[in-house]
Design an enzyme around this catalytic site. Sequence first.
Site, short mmCIF file in Angstrom:
data_model
loop_
_atom_site.label_atom_id
_atom_site.label_comp_id
_atom_site.label_asym_id
_atom_site.label_seq_id
_atom_site.Cartn_x
_atom_site.Cartn_y
_atom_site.Cartn_z
N HIS A 1 -58.82 41.47 0.15
CA HIS A 1 -57.49 41.88 0.62
C HIS A 1 -56.42 41.50 -0.41
O HIS A 1 -55.55 42.30 -0.76
CB HIS A 1 -57.24 41.22 1.98
CG HIS A 1 -55.88 41.40 2.57
ND1 HIS A 1 -55.64 42.13 3.72
CD2 HIS A 1 -54.66 40.93 2.18
CE1 HIS A 1 -54.35 42.10 4.00
NE2 HIS A 1 -53.73 41.37 3.09
N GLU A 2 -56.50 40.26 -0.92
CA GLU A 2 -55.50 39.79 -1.91
C GLU A 2 -55.64 40.52 -3.23
O GLU A 2 -54.64 40.84 -3.88
CB GLU A 2 -55.62 38.28 -2.14
CG GLU A 2 -55.54 37.38 -0.92
CD GLU A 2 -54.38 37.64 0.00
OE1 GLU A 2 -53.37 38.23 -0.45
OE2 GLU A 2 -54.47 37.28 1.18
N CYS B 1 -51.66 41.53 7.78
CA CYS B 1 -51.05 41.26 6.47
C CYS B 1 -49.62 40.78 6.68
O CYS B 1 -48.89 41.36 7.49
CB CYS B 1 -51.06 42.54 5.63
SG CYS B 1 -50.34 42.32 3.99
N LEU B 2 -49.25 39.75 5.94
CA LEU B 2 -47.88 39.23 6.05
C LEU B 2 -46.86 40.28 5.61
O LEU B 2 -45.70 40.21 6.02
CB LEU B 2 -47.73 37.96 5.20
CG LEU B 2 -48.59 36.77 5.64
CD1 LEU B 2 -48.55 35.67 4.59
CD2 LEU B 2 -48.13 36.24 7.00
N GLY C 1 -53.88 33.65 3.14
CA GLY C 1 -53.86 34.02 1.73
C GLY C 1 -52.52 34.62 1.37
O GLY C 1 -51.76 35.03 2.26
N GLN D 1 -46.75 40.03 -3.32
CA GLN D 1 -46.00 39.97 -2.05
C GLN D 1 -44.67 39.23 -2.16
O GLN D 1 -43.80 39.41 -1.33
CB GLN D 1 -46.87 39.29 -0.96
CG GLN D 1 -48.09 40.12 -0.57
CD GLN D 1 -48.95 39.39 0.43
OE1 GLN D 1 -49.76 38.55 0.05
NE2 GLN D 1 -48.79 39.68 1.70
N HIS E 1 -53.82 43.68 -3.13
CA HIS E 1 -52.37 43.51 -3.35
C HIS E 1 -52.03 43.55 -4.84
O HIS E 1 -51.03 44.15 -5.25
CB HIS E 1 -51.88 42.17 -2.78
CG HIS E 1 -51.57 42.17 -1.31
ND1 HIS E 1 -50.63 43.01 -0.74
CD2 HIS E 1 -52.05 41.42 -0.30
CE1 HIS E 1 -50.56 42.76 0.56
NE2 HIS E 1 -51.42 41.80 0.86
O1 GNR Z 1 -52.98 35.75 6.90
C1 GNR Z 1 -53.72 36.72 6.69
N1 GNR Z 1 -54.78 36.92 7.49
C2 GNR Z 1 -55.76 37.88 7.24
C3 GNR Z 1 -56.64 38.17 8.25
C4 GNR Z 1 -57.64 39.09 8.06
C5 GNR Z 1 -57.76 39.72 6.84
C6 GNR Z 1 -56.88 39.45 5.82
C7 GNR Z 1 -55.89 38.53 6.01
S1 GNR Z 1 -54.80 38.15 4.72
C8 GNR Z 1 -53.38 37.66 5.61
C9 GNR Z 1 -52.31 37.15 4.68
C10 GNR Z 1 -51.88 38.24 3.75
O2 GNR Z 1 -51.24 39.20 4.06
N2 GNR Z 1 -52.29 38.13 2.52
O3 GNR Z 1 -52.01 39.11 1.65
NI NI Z 2 -51.72 40.89 2.77
#
Ligand code: GNR
Ligand code: NI
Length: 171
Positions: free
Chosen positions: A133-134, A91-92, A46, A51, A137
């Site tokens: 999670h997104e 998270c990236l 995601g 980001q 952000h």
């Molecule tokens: O690639 C991603 N893997 C992930 C794994 C577990 C919970 C959330 C994520 S999101 C992350 C990519 C990312 O940072 N998206 O904002």
């Molecule tokens: Ni993230």
Amino acid sequence: MSILTILEFPDKRLRTKAKEVTVFDDKTKILVSDMIETMYESKGVGLAATQIDVHQRVIVLDVSEEKNEPFCLINPVIIQKDGEEESEEGCLSVPGFFENIKRAEHIKVKAFDKDGKVFELDAKGLLSICIQHEMDHLLGKLFVDYLSPLKRQRIKTKLVKIHKQEGKQTK
Ligand code: GNR
Ligand code: NI
């Protein structure tokens, strides 16, 4: 198509609250396709516009095995949620760190697609976790905010050190 730079914690720009998308035009479609390309390049499941320093309520996701089912959520709203589950998140924008985080188990989301068409989506498992999670952000929130101040500070110190070594600037 372009690959965009992903901001990393503790960059302050990650704390920006994204605004609603009000116009759905070619620029929206270019943003979505650049975000999908950037997500694949970074091996993420995601990506939120925040980001890549674009402060609009746009998310892209692909939780499929083959990485061939990308889609976007624009102006997403959680209209129902239930249950609780804990799972390991990364998270990236916080590269190299993984921690257990509690989220709602099931969610129902209302959002718009890239053409501005409204739809609803029921999510559980990885998709549910990723959408939550997104959406964090888009509010300027990161998974490290759920950790103890000590853990968060340790991650920050390590990343700042790496950024200095790489000559990266953190605003
Ligand atoms: O690639 C991603 N893997 C992930 C794994 C577990 C919970 C959330 C994520 S999101 C992350 C990519 C990312 O940072 N998206 O904002
Ligand atoms: Ni993230």
